[in-house]
Design an enzyme around this catalytic site. Structure first.
Site, PDB file in Angstrom:
ATOM      1  N   THR A 144       0.841  -1.203   0.000  1.00 41.23           N
ATOM      2  CA  THR A 144       0.000   0.000   0.000  1.00 41.23           C
ATOM      3  C   THR A 144       0.876   1.252   0.000  1.00 41.23           C
ATOM      4  O   THR A 144       0.385   2.352   0.205  1.00 41.23           O
ATOM      5  CB  THR A 144      -0.928   0.021   1.229  1.00 41.23           C
ATOM      6  OG1 THR A 144      -0.158  -0.286   2.401  1.00 41.23           O
ATOM      7  CG2 THR A 144      -2.034  -1.002   1.087  1.00 41.23           C
ATOM      8  N   HIS A 145       2.161   1.063  -0.250  1.00 47.48           N
ATOM      9  CA  HIS A 145       3.095   2.184  -0.288  1.00 47.48           C
ATOM     10  C   HIS A 145       3.097   2.817  -1.675  1.00 47.48           C
ATOM     11  O   HIS A 145       4.112   2.848  -2.370  1.00 47.48           O
ATOM     12  CB  HIS A 145       4.505   1.719   0.080  1.00 47.48           C
ATOM     13  CG  HIS A 145       4.626   1.226   1.476  1.00 47.48           C
ATOM     14  ND1 HIS A 145       5.706   0.519   1.925  1.00 47.48           N
ATOM     15  CD2 HIS A 145       3.792   1.348   2.539  1.00 47.48           C
ATOM     16  CE1 HIS A 145       5.542   0.203   3.205  1.00 47.48           C
ATOM     17  NE2 HIS A 145       4.381   0.693   3.587  1.00 47.48           N
ATOM     18  N   VAL A 146       1.954   3.312  -2.094  1.00 48.58           N
ATOM     19  CA  VAL A 146       1.861   3.948  -3.406  1.00 48.58           C
ATOM     20  C   VAL A 146       2.094   5.443  -3.258  1.00 48.58           C
ATOM     21  O   VAL A 146       1.691   6.059  -2.266  1.00 48.58           O
ATOM     22  CB  VAL A 146       0.499   3.659  -4.076  1.00 48.58           C
ATOM     23  CG1 VAL A 146       0.406   2.203  -4.464  1.00 48.58           C
ATOM     24  CG2 VAL A 146      -0.666   4.028  -3.165  1.00 48.58           C
TER      25      VAL A 146
END
Length: 413
Positions: A343-345
């Site tokens: 979820t490290h976008v």
């Protein structure tokens, strides 16, 4: 210093607490890395290693290594999260108000004056729509939502991948992760003795810490053994060739559940002109507004980097003298949305010095609305081989000072 990261940038102060205790997986990883000449270190974490009172008087308990950390609230109050450290302080201030269950529909924008005039939101309890006027608006949502709200409000030129013109939605990046499973029959690895960030890491292959000559790619990855939880439904490592169901599957699950762990790469992802966010022309949310659309795939640089660094993981895994080493599977195109990867976008509202190529300035001030500030991982021009959180916190802290200065004298900072 012994046990530290030799590639770490200089910083003014030491961390306020000692590191977390290493897990069995971390100790195995550490020994293998040292055998190969690397410098492993315990990764900094938002988990409190002991009882601690911060400068605001807020207290943290000690991490219990319960194995139910990274997706949940903490019964020991050992995680440095806003509901523990921030909101109790703010609730004591008469000029602070928190409006819960408020779904933001849009930012009101006066294009001629180049100013945000307020925010429209829906009270999810009553169904009423409200308009909140504002002298200053701070957009501080998730990567996708920051970008979507600017696009919905027509604030800034949308990015066009065909021409390369426009800025809102560009520089969208993922994180190029991969992993190798390790199985050690003779070693008890209790996966419930873990926190959300109980990891030992090496930085030898991260970003520009190594010589890229002749490799054909830029960037890199941190490599770690980060055992985060013991939940058997979500995390059950099995050797290759294990049946997907039935008696043999059950036997393998029982045999390897407490005798396996994963070594993983958390890799950089660089911007590409064909990776971007825009408004979906078809799909809408429950309120009739276009959803954000993500156009993304792994590009040559990501895949070459992943192949090189995943081979390094496999070398470390073999140095553990494991009973079984799982396959090394670097990231390959096409991108598969069915598989959770991170979820490290980042990106979509990148910061920069030139309005032609960025949405906000280095002070997070929107080029087309000086009283609108955007903070979040959406402002990153690219995604490095680290968690986005620490830099995000630093940008938010600096923004606090900038907002004080701006309110006293409104201007482009």
């Amino acid at each position: 210093m012994p046990g530290g990261n030799p590639f770490e940038a200089p910083r003014r102060d030491e961390y306020p607490q000692p590191p977390l205790e290493p897990t069995e997986a971390g100790l195995i990883f550490k020994a293998a890395c040292e055998k190969l000449g690397y410098k492993p270190f315990i990764a900094p974490s938002g988990n409190s290693s002991g009882t601690y009172t911060n400068p605001d008087g807020m207290r943290l308990g000690a991490c219990q290594y319960c194995g139910h950390c990274e997706k949940f609230l903490c019964e020991a109050q050992a995680k440095a999260t806003p509901e523990v450290l921030l909101y109790p302080v703010l609730f004591e201030r008469p000029n602070f108000e928190l409006r819960q269950r408020a779904h933001v529909l849009g930012i009101d924008y006066d294009k001629q004056a180049e100013r945000a005039t307020g925010v429209r939101y829906l009270d999810l309890l009553t169904g009423e729509e409200f308009e909140q006027p504002a002298d200053v608006v701070v957009l501080a949502a998730f990567t996708m939502t920051n970008t979507r709200l600017l696009l919905l409000g027509g604030i800034g030129a949308p990015y066009d991948p065909a021409s390369g013109a426009g800025v809102v939605g560009k520089n969208f990046c993922y994180q190029t992760n991969s992993a190798v499973n390790v199985f050690k029959k003779d070693w008890w690895i209790n996966p419930f003795l873990a926190s959300g960030s109980t990891g030992i890491t090496i930085d030898e292959f991260n970003n520009d810490n190594f010589d890229h000559s002749g490799l054909g790619f830029l960037g890199g990855t941190g490599i770690s053994a980060n055992l985060t939880n013991g939940r058997p439904i979500g995390n059950r490592r099995l050797p290759s060739g294990t049946p997907r169901w039935g008696t043999k599957w059950k036997e393998a699950s029982a045999e390897w559940y407490a005798h396996s762990f994963t070594m993983q790469a958390q890799g950089s992802s660089y911007p590409h002109r064909d990776n971007y966010l825009d408004l979906d022309p078809v799909y809408k949310d429950a309120y009739g507004l276009p959803l954000a659309r993500m156009t993304f795939d792994w590009r040559d640089n990501d895949m070459k980097m992943s192949e090189y660094c995943t081979k390094k993981i496999a070398e470390i895994a073999k140095a553990t003298d494991a009973t079984i080493v799982g396959p090394a599977a670097p990231r390959k195109s096409p991108f598969d949305t069915r598989i959770y990867q991170s979820t490290h976008v980042t990106g979509g509202t990148p910061m920069g010095a030139d309005p032609k190529h960025s949405v906000v300035s280095q002070h997070l001030q929107h080029w087309d609305a000086q009283n609108l500030f955007v903070v979040g991982a959406s402002v990153y021009p690219h995604n490095a081989g680290y968690n986005p959180t620490a830099l995000l916190a630093a940008l938010a802290l600096r923004l606090g000072d900038d907002l004080t200065s701006y309110v006293e004298r409104p201007r482009m900072l």
